[in-house]
Structure formats: structure tokens, C-alpha cells
Design a protein around this motif. Structure first.
Motif, PDB file in Angstrom:
ATOM      1  N   GLN A  62      45.819  52.330  41.584  1.00  0.00           N
ATOM      2  CA  GLN A  62      45.627  51.044  40.889  1.00  0.00           C
ATOM      3  C   GLN A  62      46.719  50.075  41.328  1.00  0.00           C
ATOM      4  OE1 GLN A  62      45.718  51.255  36.616  1.00  0.00           O
ATOM      5  NE2 GLN A  62      44.569  49.344  36.376  1.00  0.00           N
ATOM      6  N   PHE A  63      46.287  48.911  41.806  1.00  0.00           N
ATOM      7  CA  PHE A  63      47.198  47.882  42.287  1.00  0.00           C
ATOM      8  C   PHE A  63      47.199  46.703  41.307  1.00  0.00           C
ATOM      9  CE2 PHE A  63      45.886  50.282  45.959  1.00  0.00           C
ATOM     10  CZ  PHE A  63      47.059  50.452  46.681  1.00  0.00           C
ATOM     11  N   PHE A  64      48.361  46.078  41.146  1.00  0.00           N
ATOM     12  CA  PHE A  64      48.535  44.944  40.240  1.00  0.00           C
ATOM     13  C   PHE A  64      49.132  43.776  41.002  1.00  0.00           C
ATOM     14  CE2 PHE A  64      49.073  48.858  37.842  1.00  0.00           C
ATOM     15  CZ  PHE A  64      48.202  48.691  36.784  1.00  0.00           C
ATOM     16  N   GLY A  65      48.761  42.574  40.583  1.00  0.00           N
ATOM     17  CA  GLY A  65      49.342  41.374  41.153  1.00  0.00           C
ATOM     18  C   GLY A  65      49.293  40.235  40.142  1.00  0.00           C
ATOM     19  N   TRP A  66      50.240  39.305  40.276  1.00  0.00           N
ATOM     20  CA  TRP A  66      50.332  38.164  39.351  1.00  0.00           C
ATOM     21  C   TRP A  66      50.070  36.871  40.116  1.00  0.00           C
ATOM     22  CZ3 TRP A  66      51.409  38.382  34.082  1.00  0.00           C
ATOM     23  CH2 TRP A  66      51.763  39.649  33.589  1.00  0.00           C
ATOM     24  N   VAL A  67      49.373  35.948  39.437  1.00  0.00           N
ATOM     25  CA  VAL A  67      49.112  34.629  40.019  1.00  0.00           C
ATOM     26  C   VAL A  67      49.427  33.560  38.979  1.00  0.00           C
ATOM     27  CG1 VAL A  67      47.315  35.452  41.599  1.00  0.00           C
ATOM     28  CG2 VAL A  67      46.687  34.649  39.302  1.00  0.00           C
ATOM     29  N   ASP A  68      49.670  32.365  39.468  1.00  0.00           N
ATOM     30  CA  ASP A  68      49.831  31.195  38.603  1.00  0.00           C
ATOM     31  C   ASP A  68      48.479  30.502  38.521  1.00  0.00           C
ATOM     32  OD1 ASP A  68      50.439  28.878  37.275  1.00  0.00           O
ATOM     33  OD2 ASP A  68      52.258  28.440  38.418  1.00  0.00           O
ATOM     34  N   GLN A  69      47.858  30.542  37.328  1.00  0.00           N
ATOM     35  CA  GLN A  69      46.497  30.027  37.185  1.00  0.00           C
ATOM     36  C   GLN A  69      46.397  28.530  37.433  1.00  0.00           C
ATOM     37  OE1 GLN A  69      44.126  32.267  33.913  1.00  0.00           O
ATOM     38  NE2 GLN A  69      46.198  32.034  33.094  1.00  0.00           N
ATOM     39  N   ARG A  70      47.509  27.806  37.367  1.00  0.00           N
ATOM     40  CA  ARG A  70      47.454  26.370  37.605  1.00  0.00           C
ATOM     41  C   ARG A  70      47.211  26.041  39.073  1.00  0.00           C
ATOM     42  NH1 ARG A  70      53.116  25.272  34.654  1.00  0.00           N
ATOM     43  NH2 ARG A  70      53.559  27.056  36.027  1.00  0.00           N
ATOM     44  N   SER A  71      47.527  26.973  39.968  1.00  0.00           N
ATOM     45  CA  SER A  71      47.351  26.708  41.402  1.00  0.00           C
ATOM     46  C   SER A  71      46.521  27.759  42.112  1.00  0.00           C
ATOM     47  CB  SER A  71      48.733  26.618  42.079  1.00  0.00           C
ATOM     48  OG  SER A  71      49.466  27.827  41.885  1.00  0.00           O
ATOM     49  N   THR A  72      46.274  28.895  41.474  1.00  0.00           N
ATOM     50  CA  THR A  72      45.555  29.994  42.125  1.00  0.00           C
ATOM     51  C   THR A  72      44.467  30.512  41.201  1.00  0.00           C
ATOM     52  OG1 THR A  72      47.576  30.633  43.290  1.00  0.00           O
ATOM     53  CG2 THR A  72      45.790  32.252  43.238  1.00  0.00           C
ATOM     54  N   ASP A  73      43.298  30.751  41.778  1.00  0.00           N
ATOM     55  CA  ASP A  73      42.185  31.298  41.000  1.00  0.00           C
ATOM     56  C   ASP A  73      42.314  32.812  40.927  1.00  0.00           C
ATOM     57  OD1 ASP A  73      39.389  30.737  39.800  1.00  0.00           O
ATOM     58  OD2 ASP A  73      39.070  32.418  41.170  1.00  0.00           O
ATOM     59  N   LEU A  74      42.225  33.352  39.720  1.00  0.00           N
ATOM     60  CA  LEU A  74      42.411  34.780  39.522  1.00  0.00           C
ATOM     61  C   LEU A  74      41.330  35.591  40.224  1.00  0.00           C
ATOM     62  CD1 LEU A  74      44.046  36.977  37.879  1.00  0.00           C
ATOM     63  CD2 LEU A  74      42.191  36.821  36.214  1.00  0.00           C
ATOM     64  N   GLY A  75      40.084  35.183  40.100  1.00  0.00           N
ATOM     65  CA  GLY A  75      38.995  35.939  40.710  1.00  0.00           C
ATOM     66  C   GLY A  75      39.070  35.969  42.217  1.00  0.00           C
ATOM     67  N   ARG A  76      39.387  34.837  42.822  1.00  0.00           N
ATOM     68  CA  ARG A  76      39.494  34.800  44.278  1.00  0.00           C
ATOM     69  C   ARG A  76      40.676  35.608  44.778  1.00  0.00           C
ATOM     70  NH1 ARG A  76      38.226  28.409  45.662  1.00  0.00           N
ATOM     71  NH2 ARG A  76      35.998  28.479  45.139  1.00  0.00           N
ATOM     72  N   ALA A  77      41.798  35.528  44.083  1.00  0.00           N
ATOM     73  CA  ALA A  77      42.963  36.315  44.488  1.00  0.00           C
ATOM     74  C   ALA A  77      42.675  37.808  44.380  1.00  0.00           C
ATOM     75  CB  ALA A  77      44.169  35.938  43.638  1.00  0.00           C
ATOM     76  N   ARG A  78      42.014  38.234  43.324  1.00  0.00           N
ATOM     77  CA  ARG A  78      41.687  39.656  43.167  1.00  0.00           C
ATOM     78  C   ARG A  78      40.711  40.110  44.235  1.00  0.00           C
ATOM     79  NH1 ARG A  78      37.775  42.737  40.603  1.00  0.00           N
ATOM     80  NH2 ARG A  78      38.547  44.697  39.661  1.00  0.00           N
ATOM     81  N   SER A  79      39.707  39.301  44.499  1.00  0.00           N
ATOM     82  CA  SER A  79      38.752  39.666  45.540  1.00  0.00           C
ATOM     83  C   SER A  79      39.423  39.808  46.906  1.00  0.00           C
ATOM     84  CB  SER A  79      37.635  38.612  45.602  1.00  0.00           C
ATOM     85  OG  SER A  79      36.737  38.889  46.659  1.00  0.00           O
ATOM     86  N   GLU A  80      40.292  38.863  47.242  1.00  0.00           N
ATOM     87  CA  GLU A  80      40.987  38.929  48.522  1.00  0.00           C
ATOM     88  C   GLU A  80      41.927  40.127  48.572  1.00  0.00           C
ATOM     89  OE1 GLU A  80      41.972  38.034  52.360  1.00  0.00           O
ATOM     90  OE2 GLU A  80      40.331  37.301  51.101  1.00  0.00           O
ATOM     91  N   ALA A  81      42.558  40.475  47.446  1.00  0.00           N
ATOM     92  CA  ALA A  81      43.447  41.631  47.410  1.00  0.00           C
ATOM     93  C   ALA A  81      42.687  42.921  47.671  1.00  0.00           C
ATOM     94  CB  ALA A  81      44.168  41.682  46.065  1.00  0.00           C
ATOM     95  N   ILE A  82      41.519  43.072  47.079  1.00  0.00           N
ATOM     96  CA  ILE A  82      40.716  44.277  47.322  1.00  0.00           C
ATOM     97  C   ILE A  82      40.342  44.381  48.798  1.00  0.00           C
ATOM     98  CG2 ILE A  82      38.509  45.393  46.794  1.00  0.00           C
ATOM     99  CD1 ILE A  82      38.680  44.205  43.993  1.00  0.00           C
ATOM    100  N   ARG A  83      39.937  43.252  49.359  1.00  0.00           N
ATOM    101  CA  ARG A  83      39.538  43.265  50.773  1.00  0.00           C
ATOM    102  C   ARG A  83      40.714  43.615  51.686  1.00  0.00           C
ATOM    103  NH1 ARG A  83      38.970  39.900  55.196  1.00  0.00           N
ATOM    104  NH2 ARG A  83      40.212  38.267  54.219  1.00  0.00           N
ATOM    105  N   GLN A  84      41.885  43.056  51.406  1.00  0.00           N
ATOM    106  CA  GLN A  84      43.042  43.305  52.251  1.00  0.00           C
ATOM    107  C   GLN A  84      43.515  44.753  52.127  1.00  0.00           C
ATOM    108  OE1 GLN A  84      44.457  41.481  54.526  1.00  0.00           O
ATOM    109  NE2 GLN A  84      43.171  39.666  54.194  1.00  0.00           N
ATOM    110  N   VAL A  85      43.543  45.313  50.941  1.00  0.00           N
ATOM    111  CA  VAL A  85      43.982  46.699  50.772  1.00  0.00           C
ATOM    112  C   VAL A  85      42.997  47.651  51.445  1.00  0.00           C
ATOM    113  CG1 VAL A  85      44.402  48.528  49.088  1.00  0.00           C
ATOM    114  CG2 VAL A  85      45.261  46.224  48.667  1.00  0.00           C
ATOM    115  N   LYS A  86      41.721  47.419  51.284  1.00  0.00           N
ATOM    116  CA  LYS A  86      40.722  48.275  51.951  1.00  0.00           C
ATOM    117  C   LYS A  86      40.886  48.201  53.464  1.00  0.00           C
ATOM    118  CE  LYS A  86      35.761  48.978  52.452  1.00  0.00           C
ATOM    119  NZ  LYS A  86      35.819  48.811  53.935  1.00  0.00           N
ATOM    120  N   SER A  87      41.115  47.013  53.998  1.00  0.00           N
ATOM    121  CA  SER A  87      41.287  46.853  55.440  1.00  0.00           C
ATOM    122  C   SER A  87      42.550  47.558  55.927  1.00  0.00           C
ATOM    123  CB  SER A  87      41.339  45.371  55.799  1.00  0.00           C
ATOM    124  OG  SER A  87      41.582  45.182  57.187  1.00  0.00           O
ATOM    125  N   ALA A  88      43.651  47.459  55.161  1.00  0.00           N
ATOM    126  CA  ALA A  88      44.891  48.106  55.560  1.00  0.00           C
ATOM    127  C   ALA A  88      44.750  49.624  55.586  1.00  0.00           C
ATOM    128  CB  ALA A  88      46.018  47.689  54.619  1.00  0.00           C
TER     129      ALA A  88
END
Length: 435
Positions: free
Chosen positions: A346-372
Motif C-alpha cells: 500500500q502506497f500513500f501520497g499527499w497533494v495540495d487540493q488547491r493546485s492538484t487534483d486528487l483523482g488524477r494524482a492517484r491515477s498517475e501514481a498507480i500507473r507509475q508504480v506499475k510501470s516501475a
């Protein structure tokens, strides 16, 4: 004394002794006119006549009792005639019973069924009211002027009574204070006007009727009243603001407005959602916007034969390289569980909702970890029985695209899909918005 004188004395003595017996035996003399009995009867007739005339005059002065006639005899007042209403008949009996010299009342008054009598009575009442109204026109004009002046003064004072001068930034409370000041001044003007017209008793009747009516309506519309009260309390407490992302009783969306009856939200799918204020007030409200930093998480399973530490460090490095993922607090990972055929990371990450979308950041994180993990040859869980085919050494190795490998090119900006619809809802409800 000589014999003659003795005889005369005896005769005189006998006559004097016989006079009382003669008077007792004599019959009474018959009454003649001018005796005491005639005087008493005359006095009683005069008293009853005076009582009849006095009672008749009292009845004649009362509207609706003009046709009642009175006869008083032996302390009994007999009432005859016709009236329009039953109340007039009862009133005539009450007045007669209060007349001095009247011990009992025989009420023979009947209700008139003639249409002409009722029509004449209605015309007289309307005429009397119009005459009284015309006579009171000057006072009525002054009373209306007082009410108008109170309304203008109330609005003038209400515009200058602002709560934000006391350090409060609540638009609804500010408007509530202005309206309260305006209505108090107007109520004072109405009371002065009613006192001028001599109708202060009307105030008590109106207030009493209003209290009973309010009690009845309160029981009849309990749920609606509960929503209104909850709306006022929510406006005063202000647990959320327009545009904030909430989850209430399983409903999720962004707040468009708080009306007097419902909380209006726009779901993430763009749907209009109306929640009763009583439900919102009593429910657990999860506010995703109040704290700008928000954490996301996801799970990646790996095979039991792979290195847990290497997989975790590779994934963590890719999550940290994604634009918008905060370094403080930074990303992290943990082993969530072991299921025999695989290990869940299980991986965790924090974002600032005023400048970053939570759903997009999570989706990109899943893709990057799977690729790595794929690039490092770390495979996912495999069944106990599987066929493994060795790669053809003559085939060219698959080279991942730069888009998959470069986290800097990903888009994690704030999602603005429903912002236009949310702004439209806020404009439409601007007149009823309490927050």
C-alpha cells in the motif's frame, strides 16, 4: 239620696257595661273609596309602570332590540316582540333581569324570519360602519402615516445595523439583524397607530390567534419547520462554505448554496442534489476542502517470491517524482497484507487540493508504480500452477514509451469539470443563499 236618683244611677251603669259587647257583636262597616287598600294598589301600579317604562327605554337604545315590548306585573317582566339574532334575544333577557323591581323574566321574544327585516338590519349595520369609518377618516390617515413613517425609519436603521462591525462575517446573520430591526420599529409604529384608533384590544386578539395558529401549523408542518430551524442554525454555525467538497450520509458533491429549507449540492457527476437541512444538521459531514492537504492511497500486489523492500522503494521513488505530490508530508508505503499467493503493498501520497487534483494524482501514481515494477521485473501474484515461457533471445526487448516512464509529463491539475455548473447553481440561488 232619694229613690229616683238611685234608679237612674243603676240604669246608667247597665248601659255603660253593655257598650263593649255591642261593639264586638256589630258587623264591620264596608270599605268605601279612598281607603288605605286603594292607596297601596295605586302605589304598586305606579312602580310597575315606571319599571316598564325604564326597561323599555333601555331596550330602545340598543340596536336590534327596538321591536321588543315590556310589561312588568307583580315583579315579573314579560318580553314580547321579534329580533333578528338569538344573541339579541338573550341580551334582552339579561337587561330585564338587571332592572330594579324585576324578580323574574318571561322571555317571549321570537326570532324574525322575514327577509325584509334581515335585509334592513344588514343595511343598518353597513351604514353605521360606513358612518363610523368616515368619522374616523382623519385619525385613520394619521395612523397610516405613522405606520409608513415607522416602516421607513425601520429600513433606514436596518441598513445601518450590521453584524460585521462587531467582527462577524456572516451574511445571513447580518441580514437577519437588519430585518429584525426593521420589523421591531414597524411593530412599534403599528402599536402606536392602534392606540390612536382605540383598537389596542385588537392587538391581544391578533397575538392570541397568531399563537394558536402557530401551534397548529407547527404540529401540521413539523418537518418543514424543522428544516427551516436547521437552516438558520447551519447558517449561524457555518460548518461549510459554497464550493467546498462534502460527503453527507453517503452523498458526495460540492456545495452550491444553503437555502432556508435545503442544502443544494452538485455531485461529481454534475447532478443537482438537494438535501433537507434537518438531515444535514443531524448527519456526520465530511469536509474534504477545509484542509487543503489530502492523502490518497492505493494497493499494488506482488508475488510472494519477489523482494518486498525493492518493490516498495521503487514504487515510492516513482510516487515522489509525480508533480503535485508533496514532499512534506512525503509519500510512504507499507505491507498491507499477505494472502498466500501474493503480498499487498500500500502506497500513500499527499497533494495540495488547491493546485492538484486528487483523482488524477492517484491515477498517475498507480500507473507509475506499475510501470516501475514491470521495468524491474517484479511480477504480480502467480498461481501455484503456471506455465512460464522463456523469452526469445533473438527478439528485440520491449522498450517502454517515454510517456509511461516520465512522471513529469503527467497531468495532475485540479479537475474543473463541474465548476461552470456549480457557478450557475450559485447564481440561480443567490437570492436564497444563507451562507
Amino acid at each position: 239620696m232619694g229613690p229616683l236618683k238611685i234608679v237612674a244611677a243603676l240604669v246608667l251603669s247597665l248601659v255603660m257595661a253593655a257598650l263593649p259587647f255591642a261593639a264586638a257583636a256589630a258587623p264591620p262597616a264596608p270599605a268605601t273609596p279612598g281607603t288605605v287598600d286603594d292607596v297601596v294598589a295605586t302605589v304598586e301600579t305606579s312602580t310597575e309602570l315606571a319599571a316598564s317604562q325604564s326597561l323599555a327605554r333601555r331596550l330602545q337604545r340598543i340596536d336590534g332590540l327596538e321591536g321588543v315590548t315590556v310589561t312588568v306585573r307583580d315583579g315579573v317582566a314579560r318580553l314580547d316582540g321579534q329580533v333578528i339574532d338569538v344573541e339579541d334575544r338573550v341580551l334582552a333577557a339579561q337587561i330585564a333581569s338587571q332592572q330594579p323591581g324585576v324578580e323574574a323574566v318571561e322571555n317571549q321574544v321570537e326570532l324574525s324570519t322575514r327577509l325584509s327585516d334581515r335585509f334592513d338590519a344588514a343595511v343598518r349595520q353597513v351604514t353605521g360602519k360606513l358612518v363610523r369609518l368616515l368619522a374616523a377618516t382623519p385619525l385613520l390617515a394619521v395612523a397610516l402615516a405613522i405606520v409608513g413613517l415607522a416602516w421607513w425609519v425601520g429600513r433606514w436603521l436596518g441598513r445601518r445595523a450590521r453584524v460585521n462591525r462587531l467582527g462577524e462575517d456572516n451574511p445571513y446573520l447580518d441580514g437577519l439583524v437588519r430585518r429584525l430591526v426593521q420589523w421591531i420599529v414597524l411593530l412599534i409604529g403599528v402599536l402606536i397607530a392602534l392606540d390612536l384608533l382605540g383598537a389596542t384590544a385588537l392587538v391581544g386578539a391578533v397575538l392570541g390567534s397568531a399563537g394558536v395558529l402557530g401551534l397548529v401549523l407547527g404540529f401540521a408542518f413539523k418537518d418543514i419547520a424543522e428544516n427551516y430551524v436547521a437552516g438558520v442554525l447551519l447558517s449561524l454555525r457555518r460548518p461549510f462554505a459554497p464550493g467546498e467538497h462534502l460527503r453527507i450520509e453517503g452523498f458526495e458533491g460540492k456545495v452550491a448554496a444553503l437555502t432556508s429549507r435545503a442544502t443544494i449540492m452538485v455531485t461529481m457527476e454534475g447532478n443537482h442534489l438537494s438535501l433537507p437541512n434537518a438531515l444535514v444538521f443531524k448527519s456526520v459531514v465530511l469536509n474534504f476542502t477545509r484542509n487543503p492537504n489530502r492523502r490518497f492511497d492505493f494497493v499494488i500486489p506482488i508475488d510472494t517470491g519477489e523482494s518486498v523492500g525493492d518493490a516498495g522503494e521503487l514504487g515510492l521513488a516513482r510516487v515522489a517524482a509525480i508533480p503535485g505530490v508533496l514532499a512534506d508530508p512525503g509519500p510512504s508505503w507499507q505491507v498491507r497484507g499477505y494472502e498466500g499467493v501474493g503480498i499487498d503493498l500500500q502506497f500513500f501520497g499527499w497533494v495540495d487540493q488547491r493546485s492538484t487534483d486528487l483523482g488524477r494524482a492517484r491515477s498517475e501514481a498507480i500507473r507509475q508504480v506499475k510501470s516501475a515494477l514491470a521495468e524491474a521485473g517484479i511480477e504480480g501474484p502467480r498461481s501455484v500452477q503456471f506455465v512460464h515461457q522463456l523469452p526469445d533471445t533473438g527478439a528485440a526487448p520491449r522498450v517502454p514509451s517515454s510517456v509511461e516512464n516520465d512522471p513529469a509529463d503527467c497531468d495532475t491539475s485540479v479537475n474543473r469539470d463541474i465548476d461552470a455548473q456549480l457557478a450557475a447553481e450559485q447564481r440561480a440561488l443567490s437570492g436564497d443563499n444563507l451562507i
